[in-house]
Design a protein around this motif. Sequence first.
Motif, short mmCIF file in Angstrom:
data_model
loop_
_atom_site.label_atom_id
_atom_site.label_comp_id
_atom_site.label_asym_id
_atom_site.label_seq_id
_atom_site.Cartn_x
_atom_site.Cartn_y
_atom_site.Cartn_z
N VAL A 301 66.67 -11.80 91.95
CA VAL A 301 66.24 -10.75 91.03
C VAL A 301 67.45 -10.11 90.36
O VAL A 301 67.46 -9.90 89.14
CB VAL A 301 65.41 -9.67 91.78
N SER A 302 68.48 -9.83 91.14
CA SER A 302 69.69 -9.21 90.60
C SER A 302 70.37 -10.12 89.59
O SER A 302 70.88 -9.66 88.57
CB SER A 302 70.66 -8.86 91.73
N GLY A 303 70.37 -11.44 89.88
CA GLY A 303 70.98 -12.39 88.96
C GLY A 303 70.28 -12.42 87.62
O GLY A 303 70.92 -12.42 86.56
N ILE A 304 68.95 -12.42 87.64
CA ILE A 304 68.17 -12.40 86.39
C ILE A 304 68.35 -11.07 85.67
O ILE A 304 68.53 -11.02 84.45
CB ILE A 304 66.68 -12.66 86.68
N LYS A 305 68.32 -9.99 86.45
CA LYS A 305 68.51 -8.65 85.88
C LYS A 305 69.85 -8.54 85.16
O LYS A 305 69.94 -7.99 84.06
CB LYS A 305 68.40 -7.61 86.99
N ASP A 306 70.89 -9.10 85.76
CA ASP A 306 72.23 -9.02 85.16
C ASP A 306 72.28 -9.76 83.82
O ASP A 306 72.90 -9.27 82.86
CB ASP A 306 73.27 -9.61 86.11
N ILE A 307 71.65 -10.93 83.75
CA ILE A 307 71.65 -11.70 82.50
C ILE A 307 71.04 -10.88 81.37
O ILE A 307 71.63 -10.74 80.28
CB ILE A 307 70.87 -13.02 82.67
N PHE A 308 69.87 -10.29 81.60
CA PHE A 308 69.17 -9.59 80.53
C PHE A 308 69.74 -8.20 80.27
O PHE A 308 69.63 -7.68 79.16
CB PHE A 308 67.67 -9.54 80.82
N SER A 309 70.37 -7.61 81.27
CA SER A 309 71.05 -6.33 81.04
C SER A 309 72.22 -6.53 80.08
O SER A 309 72.44 -5.72 79.18
CB SER A 309 71.55 -5.75 82.37
N ILE A 310 72.95 -7.63 80.26
CA ILE A 310 74.07 -7.94 79.35
C ILE A 310 73.55 -8.23 77.95
O ILE A 310 74.12 -7.77 76.94
CB ILE A 310 74.88 -9.13 79.89
N ILE A 311 72.45 -8.98 77.87
CA ILE A 311 71.85 -9.29 76.56
C ILE A 311 71.44 -8.01 75.84
O ILE A 311 71.71 -7.83 74.64
CB ILE A 311 70.64 -10.23 76.74
N ILE A 312 70.80 -7.10 76.56
CA ILE A 312 70.38 -5.83 75.96
C ILE A 312 71.59 -5.01 75.52
O ILE A 312 71.58 -4.38 74.46
CB ILE A 312 69.49 -5.04 76.94
N ASP A 313 72.66 -5.01 76.33
CA ASP A 313 73.89 -4.30 75.95
C ASP A 313 74.48 -4.86 74.65
O ASP A 313 74.95 -4.11 73.79
CB ASP A 313 74.92 -4.38 77.07
N ILE A 314 74.47 -6.20 74.53
CA ILE A 314 75.00 -6.83 73.32
C ILE A 314 74.16 -6.44 72.11
O ILE A 314 74.69 -6.10 71.04
CB ILE A 314 75.03 -8.37 73.48
N ALA A 315 72.84 -6.47 72.27
CA ALA A 315 71.94 -6.09 71.17
C ALA A 315 72.12 -4.62 70.81
O ALA A 315 72.12 -4.25 69.63
CB ALA A 315 70.49 -6.38 71.55
N ASP A 316 72.28 -3.77 71.83
CA ASP A 316 72.49 -2.33 71.58
C ASP A 316 73.78 -2.09 70.80
O ASP A 316 73.81 -1.29 69.85
CB ASP A 316 72.57 -1.58 72.92
N LYS A 317 74.85 -2.77 71.22
CA LYS A 317 76.14 -2.60 70.56
C LYS A 317 76.06 -3.03 69.10
O LYS A 317 76.63 -2.37 68.21
CB LYS A 317 77.20 -3.42 71.28
N LYS A 318 75.34 -4.11 68.84
CA LYS A 318 75.21 -4.59 67.47
C LYS A 318 74.40 -3.61 66.62
O LYS A 318 74.69 -3.39 65.44
CB LYS A 318 74.54 -5.97 67.46
N ASN A 319 73.37 -3.01 67.24
CA ASN A 319 72.53 -2.05 66.50
C ASN A 319 73.28 -0.77 66.15
O ASN A 319 72.97 -0.11 65.16
CB ASN A 319 71.29 -1.71 67.32
N THR A 320 74.25 -0.40 67.01
CA THR A 320 74.96 0.86 66.78
C THR A 320 76.22 0.70 65.95
O THR A 320 76.88 1.69 65.61
CB THR A 320 75.36 1.50 68.13
N MET A 321 76.58 -0.53 65.60
CA MET A 321 77.76 -0.76 64.76
C MET A 321 77.50 -0.21 63.36
O MET A 321 76.44 -0.45 62.79
CB MET A 321 78.09 -2.25 64.68
N PRO A 322 78.46 0.54 62.77
CA PRO A 322 78.25 1.08 61.42
C PRO A 322 78.17 -0.05 60.40
O PRO A 322 78.96 -0.98 60.41
CB PRO A 322 79.49 1.94 61.19
N LYS A 323 77.16 0.04 59.54
CA LYS A 323 76.99 -0.97 58.51
C LYS A 323 77.92 -0.67 57.34
O LYS A 323 78.08 0.47 56.93
CB LYS A 323 75.53 -1.01 58.03
N SER A 324 78.51 -1.73 56.81
CA SER A 324 79.43 -1.55 55.68
C SER A 324 78.65 -1.12 54.45
O SER A 324 77.56 -1.62 54.18
CB SER A 324 80.18 -2.85 55.40
#
Length: 367
Positions: A301-324
Amino acid sequence: MKKQDDLSLGGSIILTIVFAIMAFFTYQTDSLSNFLAWIPGICVIFGIIMIIIAAIDSSHKSARKKQQTNFARSITYDSCFGNGDLKLYFNYSNKKVTICATTTSGTEEMVIDDFEQRNSIETDNHIVSLDSLSNKVIRVKNDNGSIALGYCCINDELKKKEVVVKPSIPTIKAFNDYAFITDDINEFVAVVTPSRIHVLRYSDIVSISYEENGSDVFNKSLGGAVVGGLLFGGVGAIVGGNTAKAMQNKEVKNMSIKILLKSTSDSTIILKIYEGGKDGPVLITKDDASRKHYENLMEEVSGIKDIFSIIIDIADKKNTMPKSAPITPFISSASVADELTKLVKLKEAGILSEEEFQAQKSKLLGM
């Protein structure tokens, strides 16, 4: 690891010998009229039955392995992956994989063309192989001597989502009876389940949650905080306000992971980690064997959770990046033709998108 390992032939013999010794000393010291004195003897009979079953299983396993060995001698291959019941044989020069499923009496084979193995992995009941050159995936299972095959071309699925695939090397991991193929360059994850292969963009995922007996234990969502605690198997520590005592004295009937998606037609993916009654008995964590099994499941469970937690973090970071900000060319006394030339150069250099180019062109022509 849904099911616990069955007792081997050697283990059955040792257990039966222990029962026999117990029976011998019990009959020496206790009256046969006492019902309790018969228990070791009954256990010996049960042990003998276990030995017979284990011996038959061992014989069948040996026969299947022999079938697989004979099949391997009949074909040309560069490498193979799998076990005695199911193997994948890869021929790199011909770009094909031959699948062989065996029984005690024969084999079934299947050939997949235009496939180059780059990474293979075993789940609880399947073999998953990835051709990372073309992003093709096969999921294979030996279904009582028949080959159960799942196939997916990830690139084709990504094209439907308007993703331009860049050269990359995806990674593949297995937990429980599921495989996960991730690619941080193209930002996709393929979730390989026993029934389907889901291809998702990182941006498609809203949240991941772990449920135990129907109640949320952990939840992480896009743009949100982590809610709840999660036991990290094997460590014995609880995060999120629970106590070790609670973990040691609970009944676990169902364990599952839910992946919520940005789709009304296909909104959730449910990964069933453990089902009491189907995969085994209800897990009573105060029992040593059940607790160990539970902790092993929680590691998955922890292994699967870690994969998708990282994916969500990547998506979050991309969403919060200032658009040019859109580039607005400065209009001086130069002619419109000169300004159009500048816009064309900006577009060719990739600084302006087609939409931005057309918008600025319209402004110039409307002057």
